[in-house]
Design a protein around this motif. Structure first.
Motif, mmCIF file in Angstrom:
data_model
loop_
_atom_site.group_PDB
_atom_site.id
_atom_site.type_symbol
_atom_site.label_atom_id
_atom_site.label_comp_id
_atom_site.label_asym_id
_atom_site.label_seq_id
_atom_site.Cartn_x
_atom_site.Cartn_y
_atom_site.Cartn_z
ATOM 1 N N ASP A 246 0.833 -1.199 0.000
ATOM 2 C CA ASP A 246 0.000 0.000 0.000
ATOM 3 C C ASP A 246 0.870 1.251 0.000
ATOM 4 O OD1 ASP A 246 -2.976 1.060 0.804
ATOM 5 O OD2 ASP A 246 -1.398 2.223 1.805
ATOM 6 N N THR A 247 1.884 1.269 0.853
ATOM 7 C CA THR A 247 2.803 2.403 0.912
ATOM 8 C C THR A 247 3.547 2.567 -0.414
ATOM 9 O OG1 THR A 247 3.095 2.114 3.279
ATOM 10 C CG2 THR A 247 4.779 3.379 2.127
ATOM 11 N N ALA A 248 3.970 1.448 -0.994
ATOM 12 C CA ALA A 248 4.666 1.501 -2.276
ATOM 13 C C ALA A 248 3.750 2.034 -3.370
ATOM 14 C CB ALA A 248 5.185 0.115 -2.643
ATOM 15 N N ALA A 249 2.472 1.628 -3.316
ATOM 16 C CA ALA A 249 1.528 2.105 -4.323
ATOM 17 C C ALA A 249 1.340 3.611 -4.224
ATOM 18 C CB ALA A 249 0.193 1.392 -4.151
ATOM 19 N N TRP A 250 1.246 4.119 -3.004
ATOM 20 C CA TRP A 250 1.124 5.573 -2.840
ATOM 21 C C TRP A 250 2.381 6.281 -3.354
ATOM 22 C CZ3 TRP A 250 -2.953 8.374 -2.479
ATOM 23 C CH2 TRP A 250 -4.117 7.888 -1.875
ATOM 24 N N ALA A 251 3.534 5.687 -3.150
ATOM 25 C CA ALA A 251 4.764 6.295 -3.677
ATOM 26 C C ALA A 251 4.685 6.433 -5.183
ATOM 27 C CB ALA A 251 5.977 5.468 -3.268
ATOM 28 N N ALA A 252 4.141 5.390 -5.849
ATOM 29 C CA ALA A 252 3.986 5.453 -7.297
ATOM 30 C C ALA A 252 2.995 6.534 -7.699
ATOM 31 C CB ALA A 252 3.543 4.093 -7.829
ATOM 32 N N LEU A 253 1.921 6.684 -6.931
ATOM 33 C CA LEU A 253 0.921 7.699 -7.259
ATOM 34 C C LEU A 253 1.435 9.110 -6.992
ATOM 35 C CD1 LEU A 253 -2.354 6.019 -5.932
ATOM 36 C CD2 LEU A 253 -1.629 6.325 -8.307
ATOM 37 N N TYR A 254 2.256 9.296 -5.970
ATOM 38 C CA TYR A 254 2.839 10.620 -5.760
ATOM 39 C C TYR A 254 3.686 11.024 -6.965
ATOM 40 C CZ TYR A 254 1.639 9.906 -0.814
ATOM 41 O OH TYR A 254 0.996 9.670 0.360
ATOM 42 N N ALA A 255 4.381 10.039 -7.546
ATOM 43 C CA ALA A 255 5.218 10.328 -8.713
ATOM 44 C C ALA A 255 4.371 10.587 -9.955
ATOM 45 C CB ALA A 255 6.185 9.177 -8.963
ATOM 46 N N ASP A 256 3.251 9.870 -10.094
ATOM 47 C CA ASP A 256 2.353 10.038 -11.240
ATOM 48 C C ASP A 256 0.926 9.837 -10.762
ATOM 49 O OD1 ASP A 256 0.956 10.143 -13.581
ATOM 50 O OD2 ASP A 256 1.907 8.395 -14.508
ATOM 51 N N PRO A 257 0.242 10.904 -10.349
ATOM 52 C CA PRO A 257 -1.109 10.763 -9.798
ATOM 53 C C PRO A 257 -2.102 10.121 -10.749
ATOM 54 C CG PRO A 257 -0.219 12.930 -9.272
ATOM 55 C CD PRO A 257 0.733 12.296 -10.251
ATOM 56 N N TYR A 258 -1.860 10.199 -12.055
ATOM 57 C CA TYR A 258 -2.793 9.639 -13.036
ATOM 58 C C TYR A 258 -2.464 8.191 -13.413
ATOM 59 C CZ TYR A 258 -4.313 14.473 -13.690
ATOM 60 O OH TYR A 258 -4.805 15.738 -13.493
ATOM 61 N N ALA A 259 -1.453 7.605 -12.795
ATOM 62 C CA ALA A 259 -1.026 6.256 -13.180
ATOM 63 C C ALA A 259 -2.140 5.239 -12.971
ATOM 64 C CB ALA A 259 0.217 5.857 -12.388
ATOM 65 N N GLU A 260 -2.808 5.307 -11.841
ATOM 66 C CA GLU A 260 -3.870 4.348 -11.557
ATOM 67 C C GLU A 260 -5.065 4.550 -12.485
ATOM 68 O OE1 GLU A 260 -5.616 2.429 -7.449
ATOM 69 O OE2 GLU A 260 -5.216 4.572 -7.538
ATOM 70 N N LEU A 261 -5.335 5.796 -12.819
ATOM 71 C CA LEU A 261 -6.417 6.105 -13.746
ATOM 72 C C LEU A 261 -6.123 5.495 -15.120
ATOM 73 C CD1 LEU A 261 -9.042 7.853 -13.440
ATOM 74 C CD2 LEU A 261 -7.803 9.655 -14.644
ATOM 75 N N ALA A 262 -4.880 5.609 -15.551
ATOM 76 C CA ALA A 262 -4.490 5.043 -16.842
ATOM 77 C C ALA A 262 -4.586 3.519 -16.825
ATOM 78 C CB ALA A 262 -3.069 5.484 -17.188
#
Length: 386
Positions: free
Chosen positions: A76-92
């Motif tokens: 979960d923490t790692a996933a948030w790190a990825a989203l901080y770097a690219d907030p639209y990554a999960e949307l894509a």
């Protein structure tokens, strides 16, 4: 015959140094004959050593996880790190990983409700996420106009989209705080509470309702981000020793390594050039500033922090704004724009330093170690060596 003293940077130990010095020697002598390569290996005698066997280093595995805590918390923490770097990554990912459903003729766009809710949220300003910091209103406005939103809305069930959109908004706000290097960053519990509140305002089901897309979406982002985090955490842990330790040891007890370099240079006939990487460039510059060594005709620093230490008042031999002493030889400073540990000297010492960019096409931190496989580095050396 020109003697070229090669000085390594932080964290280099045998057998790595011999391989590095051999690569340097082969690279520069292939373009320039009549050179005597003289390696200065200071890491073995003067480099940092963890006297207690690394007792001060935190463990790599399971760091930050209490007894009995699930592995999912780390993902979960790692996933948030990825989203901080690219907030639209999960949307894509949502838009591209689930086949989009075809709309019946004459039906309204599936993203219209979420766009309307985002417009309402933007009108409220930053208040709904005040615990995080500023930026919510702008994030909501930007997201409402984003083309990925339509694709995600078409691919996901209506009840699933608000959670994903809320995480995107939260990631934009927290990412903005990180980009601004703000001194206060909210803890995860605050972040999660705000995200849940935003999701409900965007139409998510009430707490207690099954909202499985949250787990699914975070797992989609999580594995790659988790692997990257583990690699980064390992790199950071190992950076504490010997690389970072070398810097700290030199800045506190650097005279011994400078004395070793002076003794080496004293036995060389002119002309002499020094080629020094990273911390080696700091060692070389300090030595040349503190002691006139007329046999040295050229200093070449590569990926060096010496200009930054000087400007920040941390260079042991010279404090800003004192000028570079006249006895310091010509200085060629090679840097890679992608190497975050390389700095410029020409603006600090006008007329005394020549900054030259070399591009390894590697990201940081790889860029900091890619100089010695870059043909442009050897080309510049061959052109400038006395």
């Amino acid at each position: 015959m020109t003697a070229v003293v090669f000085i390594h940077g932080t964290g280099v130990r045998e057998p790595g140094f011999s391989a590095l010095a051999g690569r340097f020697s082969a690279g520069v002598t292939a373009l320039r004959g009549g050179l005597r390569i003289v390696p200065y290996y200071w890491g073995g005698e003067h480099g940092a050593v963890l006297a207690a066997g690394g007792t001060s280093l935190p463990p790599v595995s399971g760091a930050g996880r209490g007894p009995g805590a699930p592995d999912a918390a780390e993902d979960d923490t790692a996933a948030w790190a990825a989203l901080y770097a690219d907030p639209y990554a999960e949307l894509a990912l949502a838009a591209g990983s689930v086949p989009a459903a075809e709309l019946p003729p004459g039906s309204l766009s599936l993203d219209q409700p979420i766009r309307e809710r985002l417009a309402v949220l933007a009108a409220e300003g930053d208040a709904p996420a005040a615990e995080l910091g500023p930026g919510l209103a702008r994030a909501a406005s930007d997201l409402a106009a984003h083309p990925l939103l339509g694709a995600a809305a078409a691919a996901l069930a209506p009840d699933d989209l608000p959670d994903l959109v809320a995480r995107c908004l939260t990631a934009q706000v927290v990412g903005g705080i990180l980009d601004a290097d703000a001194p206060l960053v909210p803890v995860g519990a605050t972040r999660d509470a705000v995200t849940d509140r935003l999701a409900r305002s965007l139409g998510a089901p009430a707490p207690g309702t099954e909202r499985g897309v949250r787990t699914l979406a975070l797992r989609v982002v999580g594995p790659a981000a988790s692997r990257a985090l583990v690699r980064r955490r390992r790199a950071l842990t190992e950076a504490a020793h010997p690389a970072a330790g070398d810097v700290l040891r030199y800045l506190s007890r650097g005279e011994a390594v400078r004395a070793g370099l002076r003794d080496l240079l004293a036995g060389l006939e002119p002309p002499v050039a020094i080629v020094a990487h990273s911390l080696g460039g700091i060692i070389a510059l300090d030595t040349l500033v503190l002691t006139p060594l007329p046999q040295v005709r050229l200093l070449v620093t590569v990926g060096s922090q010496a200009p930054f230490l000087y400007e920040s008042g941390s260079l042991p031999s010279l404090e800003h704004p004192a000028p570079l002493p006249d006895h310091v030889p010509d200085w060629l400073n090679l840097y890679d724009p992608r190497d975050l540990l390389s700095y410029l000297g020409a603006g600090l010492f006008p007329g005394r330093v020549t900054d030259v960019a070399v591009d390894s096409r590697q990201p940081f931190p790889a860029a900091h170690s890619a100089y010695w496989t870059n043909p442009d580095v050897y080309r510049h050396l061959a052109e400038r060596l006395p």
